[in-house]
Motif scaffolding. Structure first.
Motif, short mmCIF file in Angstrom:
data_model
loop_
_atom_site.label_atom_id
_atom_site.label_comp_id
_atom_site.label_asym_id
_atom_site.label_seq_id
_atom_site.Cartn_x
_atom_site.Cartn_y
_atom_site.Cartn_z
N GLY A 36 37.39 32.79 18.79
CA GLY A 36 36.87 31.51 19.14
C GLY A 36 35.82 31.05 18.16
N GLU A 37 35.09 30.09 18.60
CA GLU A 37 34.02 29.51 17.79
C GLU A 37 32.76 29.39 18.62
OE1 GLU A 37 36.91 26.52 15.26
OE2 GLU A 37 35.29 25.68 16.44
N ILE A 38 31.64 29.31 17.93
CA ILE A 38 30.37 29.05 18.58
C ILE A 38 29.63 28.04 17.70
CG2 ILE A 38 29.26 31.06 17.51
CD1 ILE A 38 27.60 31.30 20.12
N ALA A 39 29.09 27.00 18.31
CA ALA A 39 28.38 25.94 17.58
C ALA A 39 26.93 25.90 18.04
CB ALA A 39 29.05 24.59 17.79
N PHE A 40 26.05 25.68 17.10
CA PHE A 40 24.61 25.60 17.38
C PHE A 40 24.09 24.26 16.91
CE2 PHE A 40 25.70 29.96 16.30
CZ PHE A 40 25.16 30.68 17.36
N PRO B 179 31.47 39.79 14.00
CA PRO B 179 31.71 39.29 12.65
C PRO B 179 32.05 37.80 12.72
CG PRO B 179 33.61 40.54 13.40
CD PRO B 179 32.57 40.63 14.47
N SER B 180 31.54 37.04 11.76
CA SER B 180 31.84 35.60 11.75
C SER B 180 31.72 35.04 10.34
CB SER B 180 30.90 34.84 12.68
OG SER B 180 29.60 34.79 12.15
N PHE B 181 32.26 33.84 10.19
CA PHE B 181 32.08 33.09 8.95
C PHE B 181 31.76 31.65 9.32
CE2 PHE B 181 36.64 33.09 9.83
CZ PHE B 181 36.99 31.76 9.71
N VAL B 182 31.17 30.92 8.36
CA VAL B 182 30.78 29.53 8.60
C VAL B 182 32.01 28.66 8.53
CG1 VAL B 182 29.38 27.58 7.80
CG2 VAL B 182 28.48 29.91 7.64
N LYS B 183 32.32 28.01 9.65
CA LYS B 183 33.44 27.07 9.70
C LYS B 183 32.96 25.65 9.40
CE LYS B 183 37.20 25.28 12.33
NZ LYS B 183 37.81 25.09 13.60
N GLY B 184 31.74 25.33 9.83
CA GLY B 184 31.21 24.00 9.60
C GLY B 184 29.70 24.00 9.56
N TYR B 185 29.15 23.14 8.73
CA TYR B 185 27.70 22.99 8.62
C TYR B 185 27.46 21.55 8.21
CZ TYR B 185 22.90 23.93 7.08
OH TYR B 185 21.53 23.91 6.93
N GLU B 186 26.86 20.78 9.10
CA GLU B 186 26.69 19.36 8.79
C GLU B 186 25.43 18.79 9.42
OE1 GLU B 186 29.72 17.64 12.13
OE2 GLU B 186 30.56 18.46 10.30
N ALA B 187 24.90 17.80 8.76
CA ALA B 187 23.76 17.07 9.29
C ALA B 187 24.25 16.10 10.35
CB ALA B 187 23.06 16.31 8.17
N GLY B 188 23.40 15.85 11.31
CA GLY B 188 23.74 14.90 12.37
C GLY B 188 22.76 13.75 12.38
N LEU C 292 30.23 28.56 13.73
CA LEU C 292 30.72 29.85 13.25
C LEU C 292 32.05 30.16 13.88
CD1 LEU C 292 27.45 31.96 13.52
CD2 LEU C 292 28.31 30.72 11.53
N ARG C 293 32.94 30.74 13.12
CA ARG C 293 34.23 31.21 13.63
C ARG C 293 34.10 32.71 13.84
NH1 ARG C 293 38.75 30.30 16.36
NH2 ARG C 293 40.50 31.41 15.48
N VAL C 294 34.32 33.16 15.07
CA VAL C 294 34.26 34.58 15.41
C VAL C 294 35.49 35.25 14.82
CG1 VAL C 294 34.16 36.26 17.29
CG2 VAL C 294 32.96 34.07 17.50
#
Length: 77
Positions: free
Chosen positions: A1-5, A45-54, A68-70
């Motif tokens: 899955g994914e987790i977003a912060f 373990p994870s990798f960055v799926k997205g990183y963006e300004a809002g 992050l993508r798990v």
């Protein structure tokens, strides 16, 4: 899955530079998420799926989202 912060985004900060480099590398890294309300910690373990300004309101800290993508098993301790 994914987790977003939702994060306070500070352009060109040490954290911003670290996340940008991690995203560019495509590396899978060990990640820990601590839950203050319970004291539990998830490690996975994870990798960055997205990183963006809002969007941010005037006078408010700049906002952003880190997704992050798990990439494996989640261990709770």
């Amino acid at each position: 899955g994914e987790i977003a912060f939702d994060i306070n985004w500070v352009p060109d900060s040490a954290t911003d530079t670290f996340i940008e480099a991690w995203r560019a590398s495509g590396e899978t890294r060990s990640t820990r998420v601590a839950y203050a309300s319970t004291g539990a910690v998830d490690t996975f373990p994870s990798f960055v799926k997205g990183y963006e300004a809002g969007a941010s309101a005037p006078g408010e800290p700049l906002a952003g989202t880190l997704t992050l993508r798990v990439a494996g098993a989640v261990i709770r301790s």
